[in-house]
Enzyme design. Structure first.
Site, PDB file in Angstrom:
ATOM      1  N   HIS A   1      23.880  41.648  73.470  1.00 28.51           N
ATOM      2  CA  HIS A   1      24.544  43.019  73.343  1.00 28.51           C
ATOM      3  C   HIS A   1      25.821  42.910  73.419  1.00 28.51           C
ATOM      4  CE1 HIS A   1      20.671  43.633  75.901  1.00 28.51           C
ATOM      5  NE2 HIS A   1      20.412  44.465  75.066  1.00 28.51           N
TER       6      HIS A   1
ATOM      7  N   SER B   1      16.388  40.307  77.065  1.00 25.44           N
ATOM      8  CA  SER B   1      16.237  40.820  78.472  1.00 25.44           C
ATOM      9  C   SER B   1      15.135  40.556  79.167  1.00 25.44           C
ATOM     10  CB  SER B   1      16.341  42.318  78.603  1.00 25.44           C
ATOM     11  OG  SER B   1      17.472  43.040  77.730  1.00 25.44           O
ATOM     12  N   ARG B   2      13.985  40.145  78.421  1.00 23.33           N
ATOM     13  CA  ARG B   2      12.680  39.667  78.826  1.00 23.33           C
ATOM     14  C   ARG B   2      12.698  38.451  79.487  1.00 23.33           C
ATOM     15  NH1 ARG B   2      11.237  43.125  74.718  1.00 23.33           N
ATOM     16  NH2 ARG B   2       9.901  44.991  75.735  1.00 23.33           N
TER      17      ARG B   2
HETATM   18  P1  AMP Z   1      17.489  46.270  73.332  1.00 21.81           P
HETATM   19  O1  AMP Z   1      18.316  46.571  74.569  1.00 21.81           O
HETATM   20  O2  AMP Z   1      16.708  44.817  73.479  1.00 21.81           O
HETATM   21  O3  AMP Z   1      16.839  47.226  72.565  1.00 21.81           O
HETATM   22  O4  AMP Z   1      18.531  45.630  72.048  1.00 21.81           O
HETATM   23  C1  AMP Z   1      19.575  46.384  71.905  1.00 21.81           C
HETATM   24  C2  AMP Z   1      19.957  45.674  70.721  1.00 21.81           C
HETATM   25  O5  AMP Z   1      20.459  44.399  71.010  1.00 21.81           O
HETATM   26  C3  AMP Z   1      19.093  45.576  69.545  1.00 21.81           C
HETATM   27  O6  AMP Z   1      19.775  45.810  68.244  1.00 21.81           O
HETATM   28  C4  AMP Z   1      18.807  44.250  69.550  1.00 21.81           C
HETATM   29  O7  AMP Z   1      18.317  43.545  68.321  1.00 21.81           O
HETATM   30  C5  AMP Z   1      20.104  43.652  70.169  1.00 21.81           C
HETATM   31  N1  AMP Z   1      19.853  42.290  70.542  1.00 21.81           N
HETATM   32  C6  AMP Z   1      18.986  41.994  71.502  1.00 21.81           C
HETATM   33  N2  AMP Z   1      19.107  40.432  71.786  1.00 21.81           N
HETATM   34  C7  AMP Z   1      20.162  40.190  70.882  1.00 21.81           C
HETATM   35  C8  AMP Z   1      20.331  38.593  70.711  1.00 21.81           C
HETATM   36  N3  AMP Z   1      19.966  37.688  71.456  1.00 21.81           N
HETATM   37  N4  AMP Z   1      21.290  38.650  69.759  1.00 21.81           N
HETATM   38  C9  AMP Z   1      21.957  39.552  69.064  1.00 21.81           C
HETATM   39  N5  AMP Z   1      21.439  40.606  69.442  1.00 21.81           N
HETATM   40  C10 AMP Z   1      20.435  41.051  70.129  1.00 21.81           C
END
Ligand code: AMP
Length: 299
Positions: free
Chosen positions: A51, A200-201
């Site tokens: 993020h 996050s998991r």
């Molecule tokens: P989330 O909080 O999981 O909904 O993710 C929010 C954003 O962060 C989404 O656009 C995800 O694709 C991105 N994201 C999550 N994990 C990663 C990662 N390891 N590398 C780059 N972007 C990420």
């Protein structure tokens, strides 16, 4: 926005925090005073370096960076996954500030979906395979909340991770189809040193599962290696990924894919770019990862 007042009760006088807004109205007021261009980074919180990379990119490209933190109930197809989703607001605000966020929109469910809410956004074809097939209703939840966030933010750019490759394609399609003027920016996957994509998991993996989880990356790289040596048979690349994953007893493979990166249709023969992707369960934790095949890499 560097001088925006610190509205978080947790923030000390000296601690820089994003300016926190918790309602649609407060967001509109904050954005009215914010310099443009505005970059939006939608998240579900439990922020990590993945993020942070999106926030930092937005900070580098925009005068104001807005992040949203909202665990969106309608995109979870398993209630337990929604309930167990980590919620770490204080730490999130610290990380977001360090990465360059100016405003954090942290709405309640009732603010995102007010009484009488009855509009849903659905992208038809791109949501059928892969994550869409494995998680019925998931993408409709994603496109609905992202449409709301894009509408509220009226951002110049919105930042999404390649980690969720299908989500990125679906959101791009939606923004194009609905004439949403926001530019959708793709950001590369951030990984742990052992290759596990940050998620996050990951915190819910047991130590043995965490030790086994880099097998996703190993499977992707095994298939990439064949492709770099000239292999263009999609079935063979899928078989290679399955074989690598099968060698890890803690990994239960849901799917592997070698697909056209524009349509997500499975490829028999690879004649242009391709997208390798997979979903694998470790106990109750479901991990996804992917690798675009566009150009050979020097490793
Ligand atoms: P989330 O909080 O999981 O909904 O993710 C929010 C954003 O962060 C989404 O656009 C995800 O694709 C991105 N994201 C999550 N994990 C990663 C990662 N390891 N590398 C780059 N972007 C990420």
């Amino acid at each position: 926005m560097a001088t925006a007042p610190d509205s978080t009760p947790a923030g000390g006088a000296a601690a820089r925090r994003p300016y926190v807004v918790r309602s649609r109205e407060a967001l509109a007021a904050a954005l009215a005073a914010a310099p443009r261009p505005i970059g939006l980074v939608p998240t579900m919180g439990a922020l990590h370096a993945g993020h942070a990379s999106l926030i930092a990119r937005s900070h580098a490209e925009n005068a104001t960076t807005l992040i949203s933190i909202f665990v969106n109930p309608i995109q979870f197809n398993e209630q337990a996954d929604f309930e167990k989703y980590p919620r770490t607001e204080r730490a999130d605000l610290t990380l977001a500030a360090a990465a360059g966020a100016d405003i954090a929109f942290i709405p309640t469910v009732a603010d995102v979906y007010p009484a009488g809410f009855q509009t849903h956004v659905a992208v038809s074809e791109l949501t059928k395979p892969l994550e869409g097939a494995a998680r019925p209703g998931h993408f409709e939840g994603v496109t609905t909340v992202v449409a709301i966030l894009l509408g509220l933010a009226r951002a110049d750019r919105a930042y999404f991770g390649q980690k969720d490759a299908q989500q990125l394609l679906v959101v791009r399609r939606m923004a194009l189809d609905l004439g949403i003027g926001t530019e959708i920016v793709a950001c590369p996957i951030v990984r742990e040193p052992d290759g596990l994509a940050l998620s996050s998991r990951n915190v819910r993996l047991t130590p043995p599962e965490r030790a086994a989880a880099p097998v996703l990356r190993a499977a992707l790289l095994a298939a990439r290696g064949l492709w770099e040596r000239g292999e263009r048979n999609g079935a063979l690349l899928r078989a290679t990924m399955l074989e690598t994953l099968a060698r890890e007893p803690l990994a239960a493979t849901e799917y592997v894919s070698c697909a056209d990166p524009a349509t997500l249709r499975e490829l028999d023969t690879i004649s242009g770019p391709a997208l390798l992707s997979m979903a694998v369960r470790f106990g109750s934790v479901r991990l996804i990862d992917n690798e675009p095949l566009e150009r050979t890499t020097v490793r």
